[in-house]
Design an enzyme around this catalytic site. Structure first.
Site, PDB file in Angstrom:
ATOM      1  CG  HIS A 121      61.827  23.307 -39.496  1.00 52.14           C
ATOM      2  ND1 HIS A 121      61.434  23.019 -38.205  1.00 52.14           N
ATOM      3  CD2 HIS A 121      62.373  22.156 -39.974  1.00 52.14           C
ATOM      4  CE1 HIS A 121      61.724  21.759 -37.920  1.00 52.14           C
ATOM      5  NE2 HIS A 121      62.297  21.215 -38.974  1.00 52.14           N
ATOM      6  CB  CYS A 152      56.320  32.754 -63.528  1.00 47.69           C
ATOM      7  SG  CYS A 152      55.871  31.882 -62.021  1.00 47.69           S
ATOM      8  CB  THR A 190      64.213  21.809 -29.733  1.00 48.69           C
ATOM      9  OG1 THR A 190      63.470  20.912 -30.560  1.00 48.69           O
ATOM     10  CG2 THR A 190      65.555  21.221 -29.398  1.00 48.69           C
TER      11      THR A 190
END
Ligand code: OAD
Ligand code: ZN
Length: 244
Positions: A121, A152, A190
């Site tokens: 993730h 940039c 989890t």
């Protein structure tokens, strides 16, 4: 520890394993004081993921999204890896074939010393340019309100995989190899609700691996795994690799 106990069985499996994969989620860092997402005090109880963790939310209000990540950076910066993170490093160092897959973005596994890992993730300490795509480490706390790319000038975003986004191909590739090759998979902390990680137990199981989970509570994968150990990651995980 009784050899025939569930804990004893997982410990023996790890001692005998040729190839180990570990999958972790927010529960392992909960023991370091990092909030989880779905528990009673979970982040998604107080914040709406749609407003903060989607590309659309960032497109609408990048300042708000960066404020939220700045708040999490501040919090995570004060936390250290715990005994469970450290045990996983020890497991990596003594194993020939090892891979760690983490859904956590807090960087605590790396900080503990894990080197063979996929942060599927992303990582809260990395930024990515919305223009040229360059990814850089950035440990500023707080980060500038609307940070811009040094190459940039475009807006930088957190290098996090948000809801509605796909995992990076390289990570998926590494994970599928690690899951289909391992003979032992440990799943730690989890909720097993977010895909693709929620499907990893069944991939390893179908490939013939022994699968054990460590969690405070039962999860949707509990019926599928070989053994569920209930308790805190920081208490249980270190017990799994004491000298057999
Ligand atoms: P969750 O918050 O969904 O689940 C945390 C799990 O850890 C729960 O099953 C708890 O029971 C368990 N738990 C809590 N404290 C524990 C402890 N001390 N020891 C062991 N287990 C404990 O977190 P994840 O499953 O990691 O996405 O969530 C998956 C993804 O959803 C996250 O990566 C995040 C979130 O939206 C992104 O950041 C992109
Ligand atoms: Zn750029």
């Amino acid at each position: 520890m009784a050899p025939g106990s569930d804990l004893g069985i997982v410990k023996q499996r790890l001692a005998d394993a040729q190839s180990i994969t570990v999958l972790t989620g927010a529960g392992i860092s909960a023991d370091s004081g990092v909030p989880t997402f779905r528990g009673t005090d979970g982040l998604w109880k107080n914040f709406r993921a749609e407003d903060l963790a989607t590309p659309e939310a960032f497109g609408r209000d990048p300042r708000l999204v960066w404020e939220w990540y700045n708040w999490r950076r501040e919090l995570i910066a004060t936390k250290q890896p715990n005994e469970a993170h450290k045990t996983i490093v020890a497991l990596e160092r003594r194993s020939q074939d090892f891979w760690l897959i983490t859904q956590n973005v807090d960087g605590l596994h790396r900080e503990a010393g894990s080197a063979k890992l996929s942060e599927i993730h992303g990582n809260i300490w990395k930024v990515r340019c919305t223009g040229c795509g360059v990814v850089e480490d950035n440990r500023d706390v707080p980060i500038a309100a609307l940070p811009s790319c040094r190459q940039c000038g475009s807006l930088l975003r957190p290098h996090i995989v948000w809801f509605g986004e796909s995992l990076f191909f390289e990570d998926l590739d590494h994970c599928s190899r690690a899951l289909s090759h391992c003979d032992t998979l440990l799943i730690i902390g989890t909720s097993g609700l977010v895909y693709p990680a929620a499907g990893f137990a069944s991939i390893a199981k179908e490939a013939g691996a022994f699968v054990a989970e460590i969690n405070l509570d039962p999860t949707p994968q509990s019926l599928l795994v070989d053994i569920s150990l209930h308790g805190r990651a920081k208490d249980i995980v270190p017990l799994l690799i004491e000298a057999v």
